[in-house]
Design a protein around this motif. Structure first.
Motif, PDB file in Angstrom:
ATOM      1  N   UNK A   2       0.823  -1.196   0.000  1.00 25.29           N
ATOM      2  CA  UNK A   2       0.000   0.000   0.000  1.00 25.29           C
ATOM      3  C   UNK A   2       0.862   1.252   0.000  1.00 25.29           C
ATOM      4  N   UNK A   3       0.201   2.364  -0.368  1.00 24.23           N
ATOM      5  CA  UNK A   3       0.746   3.683  -0.088  1.00 24.23           C
ATOM      6  C   UNK A   3      -0.275   4.403   0.788  1.00 24.23           C
ATOM      7  N   UNK A   4       0.208   5.324   1.616  1.00 22.78           N
ATOM      8  CA  UNK A   4      -0.660   6.056   2.537  1.00 22.78           C
ATOM      9  C   UNK A   4      -1.308   7.216   1.789  1.00 22.78           C
ATOM     10  N   UNK A   5      -2.633   7.338   1.938  1.00 22.70           N
ATOM     11  CA  UNK A   5      -3.400   8.431   1.333  1.00 22.70           C
ATOM     12  C   UNK A   5      -4.327   9.019   2.400  1.00 22.70           C
ATOM     13  N   UNK A   6      -4.970  10.114   2.071  1.00 30.78           N
ATOM     14  CA  UNK A   6      -5.956  10.747   2.956  1.00 30.78           C
ATOM     15  C   UNK A   6      -5.385  11.094   4.331  1.00 30.78           C
ATOM     16  N   UNK A   7      -4.092  11.462   4.355  1.00 34.77           N
ATOM     17  CA  UNK A   7      -3.439  11.943   5.585  1.00 34.77           C
ATOM     18  C   UNK A   7      -2.746  13.253   5.220  1.00 34.77           C
ATOM     19  N   UNK A   8      -3.065  14.331   5.936  1.00 32.96           N
ATOM     20  CA  UNK A   8      -2.485  15.637   5.616  1.00 32.96           C
ATOM     21  C   UNK A   8      -1.001  15.666   5.954  1.00 32.96           C
ATOM     22  N   UNK A  48      -8.404   1.009   6.307  1.00 32.84           N
ATOM     23  CA  UNK A  48      -8.206   0.907   4.864  1.00 32.84           C
ATOM     24  C   UNK A  48      -8.499   2.225   4.148  1.00 32.84           C
ATOM     25  N   UNK A  49      -9.274   3.109   4.760  1.00 32.00           N
ATOM     26  CA  UNK A  49      -9.568   4.411   4.162  1.00 32.00           C
ATOM     27  C   UNK A  49      -8.282   5.188   3.862  1.00 32.00           C
ATOM     28  N   UNK A  50      -7.236   4.927   4.616  1.00 37.07           N
ATOM     29  CA  UNK A  50      -5.974   5.661   4.482  1.00 37.07           C
ATOM     30  C   UNK A  50      -4.952   4.948   3.608  1.00 37.07           C
ATOM     31  N   UNK A  51      -5.368   3.917   2.886  1.00 36.57           N
ATOM     32  CA  UNK A  51      -4.425   3.145   2.072  1.00 36.57           C
ATOM     33  C   UNK A  51      -4.935   2.984   0.649  1.00 36.57           C
ATOM     34  N   UNK A  52      -3.998   2.940  -0.279  1.00 39.69           N
ATOM     35  CA  UNK A  52      -4.308   2.614  -1.674  1.00 39.69           C
ATOM     36  C   UNK A  52      -3.339   1.513  -2.097  1.00 39.69           C
ATOM     37  N   UNK A  53      -3.886   0.496  -2.729  1.00 42.01           N
ATOM     38  CA  UNK A  53      -3.051  -0.613  -3.176  1.00 42.01           C
ATOM     39  C   UNK A  53      -2.159  -0.157  -4.322  1.00 42.01           C
ATOM     40  N   UNK A  54      -0.877  -0.496  -4.229  1.00 44.40           N
ATOM     41  CA  UNK A  54       0.070  -0.156  -5.286  1.00 44.40           C
ATOM     42  C   UNK A  54       0.021  -1.209  -6.389  1.00 44.40           C
ATOM     43  N   UNK A  55       0.348  -0.823  -7.615  1.00 43.41           N
ATOM     44  CA  UNK A  55       0.388  -1.808  -8.698  1.00 43.41           C
ATOM     45  C   UNK A  55       1.427  -2.896  -8.399  1.00 43.41           C
ATOM     46  N   UNK A  56       1.132  -4.098  -8.847  1.00 45.70           N
ATOM     47  CA  UNK A  56       2.076  -5.207  -8.637  1.00 45.70           C
ATOM     48  C   UNK A  56       3.383  -4.908  -9.350  1.00 45.70           C
ATOM     49  N   UNK A  57       4.474  -5.251  -8.685  1.00 50.35           N
ATOM     50  CA  UNK A  57       5.797  -5.020  -9.263  1.00 50.35           C
ATOM     51  C   UNK A  57       6.447  -3.734  -8.791  1.00 50.35           C
ATOM     52  N   UNK A  58       5.650  -2.804  -8.239  1.00 51.45           N
ATOM     53  CA  UNK A  58       6.213  -1.548  -7.748  1.00 51.45           C
ATOM     54  C   UNK A  58       6.989  -1.776  -6.450  1.00 51.45           C
ATOM     55  N   UNK A  59       6.567  -2.718  -5.677  1.00 53.00           N
ATOM     56  CA  UNK A  59       7.253  -3.169  -4.467  1.00 53.00           C
ATOM     57  C   UNK A  59       7.348  -4.686  -4.618  1.00 53.00           C
ATOM     58  N   UNK A  60       8.141  -5.403  -3.939  1.00 49.09           N
ATOM     59  CA  UNK A  60       8.975  -5.022  -2.804  1.00 49.09           C
ATOM     60  C   UNK A  60      10.241  -4.276  -3.212  1.00 49.09           C
ATOM     61  N   UNK A  61      10.889  -3.721  -2.185  1.00 50.29           N
ATOM     62  CA  UNK A  61      12.103  -2.956  -2.419  1.00 50.29           C
ATOM     63  C   UNK A  61      13.229  -3.854  -2.897  1.00 50.29           C
ATOM     64  N   UNK A  62      13.191  -5.115  -2.530  1.00 54.98           N
ATOM     65  CA  UNK A  62      14.260  -6.009  -2.926  1.00 54.98           C
ATOM     66  C   UNK A  62      13.913  -7.462  -2.703  1.00 54.98           C
ATOM     67  N   UNK A  63      14.818  -8.309  -3.144  1.00 57.70           N
ATOM     68  CA  UNK A  63      14.688  -9.754  -2.983  1.00 57.70           C
ATOM     69  C   UNK A  63      15.969 -10.286  -2.356  1.00 57.70           C
TER      70      UNK A  63
END
Length: 195
Positions: free
Chosen positions: A43-49, A105-120
């Motif tokens: 996820x990415x955080x949304x709806x937070x000032x 969940x109101x504060x989260x948006x699912x990121x597209x697949x492949x954008x994360x994870x940061x590493x393997x």
């Protein structure tokens, strides 16, 4: 002429409604995706000032104790495959910088697949006749929740944490189990080879 004007006005209003519905539909994670226990969701955080934070709660409730926080617009927050509906709100379990807890969940948006994870990672420093234990917490004292073969590669990184003795622990996923491993037994894998 008046009829044409009213029709144009109606079309404009419908277009605005469609745009708003599209925005609303994309502004939070899709709950159907969250029921897939095999999916690797971030996820990415949304709806937070900007001058606020998203609190991580001990339990799925706004009255629950705050155990951590996530800054606005933070991304690659890992979903831990638990979802609770409570009082018309949807709560999900996440991990962020070693803190496991619940956020609305109101504060989260699912990121597209492949954008994360940061590493393997791949497993190292484990004898061929042994296994690498996964733990439920970032500690040698955590309960064992899984075992990884010594030659395993392309384990996706979900989170990381540092123990009090400065040891780095990494949360990874193996066979749909998400758990912590001491980084001494891991080495970064080539991300392009793992995707």
């Amino acid at each position: 002429m008046l009829m044409v004007f009213k029709l144009q006005r109606l079309i404009q209003l419908l277009a605005i409604v469609m745009i708003l519905m599209s925005w609303w539909g994309n502004s939070y994670a899709k709950v159907d995706d969250l029921y897939d226990k095999t999916a690797l969701i971030f996820f990415e955080v949304i709806n937070v000032v900007e001058d606020d934070v998203l609190y991580i709660r001990e339990f799925p409730s706004p009255q629950s104790r705050k155990i951590g926080y996530i800054p606005p617009r933070q991304s690659c927050v890992a979903y831990l495959n638990q979802l609770r509906e409570k009082n018309s709100q949807t709560w999900v379990s996440i991990t962020y910088k070693g803190v496991r807890g619940w956020v609305n969940l109101y504060h989260l948006r699912q990121l597209p697949r492949g954008e994360c994870p940061a590493g393997y990672y791949k497993v190292i420093n484990v004898p061929a006749n042994d296994v690498l234990n996964m733990r439920d917490t970032a500690s040698h004292y955590g309960s064992q929740i899984g075992q990884i073969p010594p030659n395993e590669n392309c384990l996706p990184q979900l989170d990381q944490s540092y123990a009090s003795n400065s040891q780095k622990w990494v949360m990874i996923r193996y066979n749909n189990t998400k758990g912590w491993v001491n980084s001494y037994f891991l080495k970064k894998s080539d991300k392009s080879a793992c995707q």
